[in-house]
Design a protein around this motif. Structure first.
Motif, mmCIF file in Angstrom:
data_model
loop_
_atom_site.group_PDB
_atom_site.id
_atom_site.type_symbol
_atom_site.label_atom_id
_atom_site.label_comp_id
_atom_site.label_asym_id
_atom_site.label_seq_id
_atom_site.Cartn_x
_atom_site.Cartn_y
_atom_site.Cartn_z
ATOM 1 N N ALA A 36 99.341 124.374 -14.979
ATOM 2 C CA ALA A 36 98.955 123.257 -14.108
ATOM 3 C C ALA A 36 98.428 122.079 -14.923
ATOM 4 O O ALA A 36 98.714 120.915 -14.605
ATOM 5 N N MET A 37 97.668 122.359 -15.983
ATOM 6 C CA MET A 37 97.179 121.282 -16.859
ATOM 7 C C MET A 37 98.340 120.531 -17.497
ATOM 8 O O MET A 37 98.332 119.300 -17.582
ATOM 9 N N ALA A 38 99.335 121.273 -17.945
ATOM 10 C CA ALA A 38 100.514 120.642 -18.543
ATOM 11 C C ALA A 38 101.209 119.743 -17.530
ATOM 12 O O ALA A 38 101.611 118.616 -17.847
ATOM 13 N N SER A 39 101.339 120.221 -16.313
ATOM 14 C CA SER A 39 102.031 119.451 -15.275
ATOM 15 C C SER A 39 101.292 118.167 -14.929
ATOM 16 O O SER A 39 101.895 117.092 -14.843
ATOM 17 N N VAL A 40 99.976 118.256 -14.748
ATOM 18 C CA VAL A 40 99.223 117.059 -14.352
ATOM 19 C C VAL A 40 99.204 116.036 -15.480
ATOM 20 O O VAL A 40 99.280 114.812 -15.236
ATOM 21 N N ALA A 41 99.135 116.488 -16.732
ATOM 22 C CA ALA A 41 99.160 115.564 -17.865
ATOM 23 C C ALA A 41 100.487 114.820 -17.936
ATOM 24 O O ALA A 41 100.533 113.600 -18.130
ATOM 25 N N VAL A 42 101.586 115.553 -17.734
ATOM 26 C CA VAL A 42 102.905 114.935 -17.807
ATOM 27 C C VAL A 42 103.140 114.012 -16.611
ATOM 28 O O VAL A 42 103.736 112.931 -16.759
ATOM 29 N N MET A 43 102.685 114.408 -15.415
ATOM 30 C CA MET A 43 102.832 113.536 -14.244
ATOM 31 C C MET A 43 102.147 112.192 -14.471
ATOM 32 O O MET A 43 102.685 111.128 -14.120
ATOM 33 N N PHE A 44 100.944 112.222 -15.071
ATOM 34 C CA PHE A 44 100.223 110.980 -15.320
ATOM 35 C C PHE A 44 100.941 110.122 -16.365
ATOM 36 O O PHE A 44 101.180 108.926 -16.160
ATOM 37 N N LEU A 45 101.291 110.725 -17.487
ATOM 38 C CA LEU A 45 101.949 109.974 -18.559
ATOM 39 C C LEU A 45 103.310 109.449 -18.119
ATOM 40 O O LEU A 45 103.698 108.316 -18.446
ATOM 41 N N ALA B 206 99.618 122.440 -2.813
ATOM 42 C CA ALA B 206 99.468 121.078 -3.341
ATOM 43 C C ALA B 206 100.625 120.175 -2.926
ATOM 44 O O ALA B 206 100.450 118.957 -2.799
ATOM 45 N N LEU B 207 101.813 120.752 -2.711
ATOM 46 C CA LEU B 207 102.981 119.948 -2.352
ATOM 47 C C LEU B 207 102.798 119.209 -1.031
ATOM 48 O O LEU B 207 103.439 118.176 -0.799
ATOM 49 N N VAL B 208 101.927 119.742 -0.157
ATOM 50 C CA VAL B 208 101.694 119.097 1.133
ATOM 51 C C VAL B 208 101.213 117.664 0.935
ATOM 52 O O VAL B 208 101.526 116.766 1.725
ATOM 53 N N ILE B 209 100.481 117.442 -0.157
ATOM 54 C CA ILE B 209 99.879 116.140 -0.410
ATOM 55 C C ILE B 209 100.938 115.047 -0.552
ATOM 56 O O ILE B 209 100.731 113.913 -0.135
ATOM 57 N N LEU C 123 96.144 116.676 -7.857
ATOM 58 C CA LEU C 123 95.798 115.458 -8.584
ATOM 59 C C LEU C 123 97.044 114.832 -9.206
ATOM 60 O O LEU C 123 97.237 113.608 -9.173
ATOM 61 N N GLY C 124 97.915 115.676 -9.752
ATOM 62 C CA GLY C 124 99.169 115.179 -10.313
ATOM 63 C C GLY C 124 100.034 114.514 -9.259
ATOM 64 O O GLY C 124 100.667 113.476 -9.514
ATOM 65 N N LYS C 125 100.078 115.099 -8.059
ATOM 66 C CA LYS C 125 100.856 114.499 -6.972
ATOM 67 C C LYS C 125 100.276 113.146 -6.557
ATOM 68 O O LYS C 125 101.022 112.234 -6.166
ATOM 69 N N LEU C 126 98.961 113.004 -6.643
ATOM 70 C CA LEU C 126 98.349 111.713 -6.339
ATOM 71 C C LEU C 126 98.760 110.650 -7.358
ATOM 72 O O LEU C 126 98.898 109.475 -7.012
#
Length: 491
Positions: free
Chosen positions: A396-405, A263-266, A344-347
């Protein structure tokens, strides 16, 4: 934006060369040479060492970038001052780590006892990575970002691959591999040192009294405040891997980190652009050019979203094929959902543009500290809540939620305080292009060969992305640049 984009081209090339090496390492060499528990230990020790870097750095990296434009001379004294200041931070972290070593051991003793024998390596990795980060920041202040990127993204991964390859050939034992990590990070530091010597800017001057009045106090105050924000930000990025090791197993962390690496490639184009944009933003703030910063904010958002969304669609469309080539794929395929979620979090990081960089170099930099510490506490809590229920998918769910917030809060703050906004109708168009380009990927798997299927799917996504881009009128600069490069290579 043209000059920024031009400066970032070399950095992007080196970043993607590093991706190629990283892909060979992470998706083939590591799973082939190391069993899952060894791979988990290999990554966990590195993550621990790198997690301590921003705490030891005490914000010196951002401090150098912010205050460098204020110095017309005395840059060498500024470098030596920053290094000494960060070494004080390293000494403090070392004392804390050694003082609480028994408690740290208890965290990993049940699910990941194998890494306890390698805790002595952690601080050495931290030291070398710390000094490299200070020299990177100093080089970046001269707008020299390409070679440090080459060292960090290519040289470091190449040496790590050689180290693990030596274990595959049975030239070294696994404990020697772990000890060899210290040499790898040491050689990376030496590479940056040699580059700065070649530039003629690496000189150590300890005449700190020559700084302008109030300069040291302002620098220390800014660095100490931003250090907490940077440390908390790194905690957000690294804590999930460490908590997976401590709460599940080293094998689970091996699965998680391989998926995370995909995912980091994104976000690599974002990282490349950010390296170049940071000193530009700092310079604009020093001159009060807020309009230029807002323009840059929008342009960076759209440009990196356009590129990164194509990468996200391409990876998601080919995910089954990528895992097909990973040794012991029956173990690592459990990380498929992690790739999508982290991607998705990286986006979210990409589309919200350079909000962190703007906050750090603005007069509101203290807010970055508040929100980052809040989010670091939130991700630890979410990991404790979700990992026991959903395993690595929960992390991963925790990470994407925090990235968005995390990005949403910073966006709202900059909108209210400075009137900055990275979004436009072009943002919506780019997102629609990504969605429509992904849909034809369901027409794959026509061929018996996995490689042919991967190539066909990639071509289908690329053509669809180009077609819908032309249809709605986005990405013209990017495709024009590609076309010009093709013409030059053919002439």
């Amino acid at each position: 934006m043209g000059s920024v984009a031009k400066q970032s081209i070399q950095t992007t090339i080196f970043s993607y060369l590093g991706v190629v090496i990283g892909y060979v390492n992470v998706l083939w060499l590591y799973p082939y040479a190391l069993d899952a528990s060894e791979l988990g230990a290999f990554r966990t020790i590195q993550d621990l060492g790198l997690l301590f870097v921003p705490f030891a750095q005490l914000g010196v990296g951002h401090g150098i970038t912010r205050y460098f434009p204020q110095l017309k001379s005395n840059q060498s004294a500024f470098l030596s001052y920053g290094i000494v200041f960060s070494l004080i931070g390293f000494a403090t972290i070392s004392i804390i780590f050694l003082g609480f070593k028994s408690q740290i051991i208890e965290v990993f003793a049940v699910n990941s006892p194998e890494i306890i024998d390698f805790f002595g390596i952690v601080l050495l990795i931290t030291l070398f990575a710390l000094l490299s980060s200070i020299l990177d920041a100093y080089s970046r202040s001269f707008l020299k970002v390409a070679v440090p990127t080459l060292v960090r993204e290519v040289f470091l991964r190449l040496l790590t691959g050689i180290l693990v390859g030596s274990y595959l050939l049975r030239w070294v034992t696994f404990p020697q591999v772990m000890q060899g990590l210290v040499a790898v990070y040491g050689f990376a530091l030496l590479g940056v040192l040699m580059y700065l010597l070649w530039l003629g800017v690496l000189k150590f001057d300890f005449r700190w009294s020559t700084f302008p009045k109030g300069f040291r106090t302002s620098f220390i105050q800014f660095s100490l405040i931003t250090f907490l924000a940077t440390a908390a930000s790194t905690l957000i990025m690294k804590i999930d891997s460490i908590m997976v090791s401590s709460m599940i197993s080293l094998e689970a962390n091996a699965i998680y980190t391989i998926a995370f690496s995909m995912a980091l490639v994104i976000e690599l184009p974002r990282r490349a652009i950010s390296q170049v944009v940071m000193p530009v933003i700092a310079d604009h703030f020093s001159k009060g050019n807020l309009t230029e910063i807002n323009t840059l904010y929008k342009q960076v958002s759209n440009r990196q979203l356009y590129i990164c969304l194509l990468l996200f669609v391409g990876i998601c469309s080919n995910l089954d094929y990528v895992y097909y080539f990973i040794p012991n794929r029956e173990i690592y395929v459990a990380g498929k959902h992690v790739v999508v979620l982290i991607g998705l979090g990286k986006l979210f990081d990409v589309v919200f543009s350079v909000n962190s960089e703007i906050l750090v170099f603005s007069k509101h930099y203290r807010f970055n500290l508040v929100v980052t510490i809040g989010m670091s506490i939130l991700i630890i809590g979410l990991n404790y809540l979700l990992i026991p229920i959903y395993g690595i998918d929960g992390a991963a769910m925790a990470s994407v939620a925090v990235m968005f917030l995390y990005n949403l809060v910073k966006y709202v703050f900059l909108k209210i305080k400075l009137g900055f906004d990275p979004f436009s109708w072009e943002t919506v168009k780019i997102i629609l292009v990504g969605i429509t380009a992904y849909m034809p990927s369901y027409l794959n798997s026509y061929f018996e060969s996995t490689i042919v299927n991967m190539l066909f799917t990639s071509l289908l996504v690329l053509v669809s992305y180009w077609f819908f881009s032309r249809l709605v009128g986005v990405g013209n600069d990017e495709w024009e640049w590609i076309k010009n490069k093709i013409k030059k290579s053919g002439s």
